[in-house]
Motif scaffolding. Structure first.
Motif, mmCIF file in Angstrom:
data_model
loop_
_atom_site.group_PDB
_atom_site.id
_atom_site.type_symbol
_atom_site.label_atom_id
_atom_site.label_comp_id
_atom_site.label_asym_id
_atom_site.label_seq_id
_atom_site.Cartn_x
_atom_site.Cartn_y
_atom_site.Cartn_z
ATOM 1 N N LYS A 20 2.768 11.317 -3.019
ATOM 2 C CA LYS A 20 4.386 11.357 -2.869
ATOM 3 C C LYS A 20 4.817 12.605 -3.500
ATOM 4 O O LYS A 20 5.800 12.932 -2.838
ATOM 5 N N ASP A 77 10.337 1.915 -3.424
ATOM 6 C CA ASP A 77 9.511 0.893 -3.207
ATOM 7 C C ASP A 77 9.232 0.868 -1.853
ATOM 8 O O ASP A 77 10.370 0.618 -1.197
ATOM 9 N N ASP A 160 -2.524 0.977 6.368
ATOM 10 C CA ASP A 160 -2.483 1.825 7.702
ATOM 11 C C ASP A 160 -3.500 1.498 8.642
ATOM 12 O O ASP A 160 -3.098 1.507 9.796
ATOM 13 N N LYS A 180 2.260 11.005 10.575
ATOM 14 C CA LYS A 180 2.620 9.761 10.015
ATOM 15 C C LYS A 180 4.014 10.005 9.267
ATOM 16 O O LYS A 180 4.764 9.211 9.294
HETATM 17 P P1 IMP Z 1 4.472 1.347 -3.082
HETATM 18 O O1 IMP Z 1 5.876 0.693 -3.252
HETATM 19 O O2 IMP Z 1 4.886 2.878 -2.417
HETATM 20 O O3 IMP Z 1 3.853 1.393 -4.221
HETATM 21 O O4 IMP Z 1 3.814 0.409 -1.956
HETATM 22 C C1 IMP Z 1 3.469 -0.853 -2.187
HETATM 23 C C2 IMP Z 1 2.486 -1.220 -1.578
HETATM 24 O O5 IMP Z 1 2.871 -1.219 0.146
HETATM 25 C C3 IMP Z 1 1.163 -0.393 -1.386
HETATM 26 O O6 IMP Z 1 0.002 -0.810 -2.430
HETATM 27 C C4 IMP Z 1 0.547 -0.580 -0.091
HETATM 28 O O7 IMP Z 1 -0.375 -1.722 0.111
HETATM 29 C C5 IMP Z 1 1.643 -0.758 0.816
HETATM 30 N N1 IMP Z 1 1.989 0.356 1.301
HETATM 31 C C6 IMP Z 1 3.337 1.460 1.050
HETATM 32 N N2 IMP Z 1 3.423 2.414 1.922
HETATM 33 C C7 IMP Z 1 2.355 2.217 2.669
HETATM 34 C C8 IMP Z 1 2.066 2.921 3.799
HETATM 35 O O8 IMP Z 1 2.721 4.263 4.176
HETATM 36 N N3 IMP Z 1 0.918 2.520 4.451
HETATM 37 C C9 IMP Z 1 0.327 1.503 4.129
HETATM 38 N N4 IMP Z 1 0.581 0.662 3.140
HETATM 39 C C10 IMP Z 1 1.832 0.887 2.566
#
Ligand code: IMP
Length: 202
Positions: A20, A77, A160, A180
């Motif tokens: 990020k 999030d 993914d 992506k």
């Molecule tokens: P976060 O809010 O970015 O921490 O995402 C929460 C959860 O969503 C992560 O632990 C992943 O399991 C899933 N996630 C978030 N972004 C992605 C992505 O771009 N690809 C696949 N899974 C994602």
């Protein structure tokens, strides 16, 4: 919401996730805005993501770090929302199979829940909250697709390997990071944020 009309020199990213940080840094490079993050702090505590929705969690994190650092703060999030599961795992995407689980555990549970289901429509949704001394802003990005029946691809993270975006024959895990980011939920939300900064001098 109040007008936000001062472009900052530095933005604090409420995350320690290297992917990020790099992604945002690249997007803001040309605007000469520096990124600081929880990685730059010795004792960065985790803000608990205990809110009932993505916006609540993003705002909670951005407010916390704005109060702490005084810098304009950005937090995101993300949730995966599956139609036949009534939007699950949604805000619980990181801990779908339980606390302290792996990405593989979550993917396995998802495939199990969808076994035999023909409607496999899903979307990733990212909410970005940006908090400054002039107010709060929310940006949203969505990527529609389907959940495949099998795991495919080695790149990326999380869900993914089982998410195939609309218009593609590959899963996110088979696409390059650049491809992506161009079409992803997070990429789209960030693009909206960057456009706002560019256009309005946010
Ligand atoms: P976060 O809010 O970015 O921490 O995402 C929460 C959860 O969503 C992560 O632990 C992943 O399991 C899933 N996630 C978030 N972004 C992605 C992505 O771009 N690809 C696949 N899974 C994602």
């Amino acid at each position: 919401m109040p007008e936000l009309n001062e472009r900052p020199d530095t933005i604090f990213l409420a995350s320690g996730n290297p992917h990020k940080i790099v992604e945002l840094r690249q997007l803001l490079e040309s605007l000469q805005i520096q990124i600081r993050s929880t990685r730059d702090l010795d004792d960065a505590e985790e803000v608990e993501e205990d809110q009932p929705d993505l916006t609540g969690n993003a705002l909670k994190k951005a407010r916390y770090w704005f109060d702490k650092t005084g810098l304009p703060s950005l937090a995101d999030d993300t949730g995966l929302e599956v139609v036949v599961l009534n939007g699950a795992p949604g805000v619980y995407s990181a801990r779908y199979a339980g606390e302290n689980v792996t990405y593989a555990d979550n993917v396995e549970k998802l495939l199990r829940e969808l076994e035999g289901k023909t409607d496999r429509k899903a979307r990733f949704r990212t909410v970005i909250a940006y908090v400054t001394d002039q107010g709060e802003q929310i940006f949203e990005g969505v990527c529609n697709g389907i959940i495949t029946t099998e795991i495919k691809g080695e790149k990326g993270f999380g869900y993914d390997p089982v998410f195939r975006p609309d218009g593609y024959s590959e899963t996110f895990a088979e696409l390059s990071a650049e491809e992506k980011n161009r079409i992803s939920h997070r990429g789209r939300a960030l693009e909206k944020f960057v456009k706002r900064i560019q256009g309005r001098g946010l």
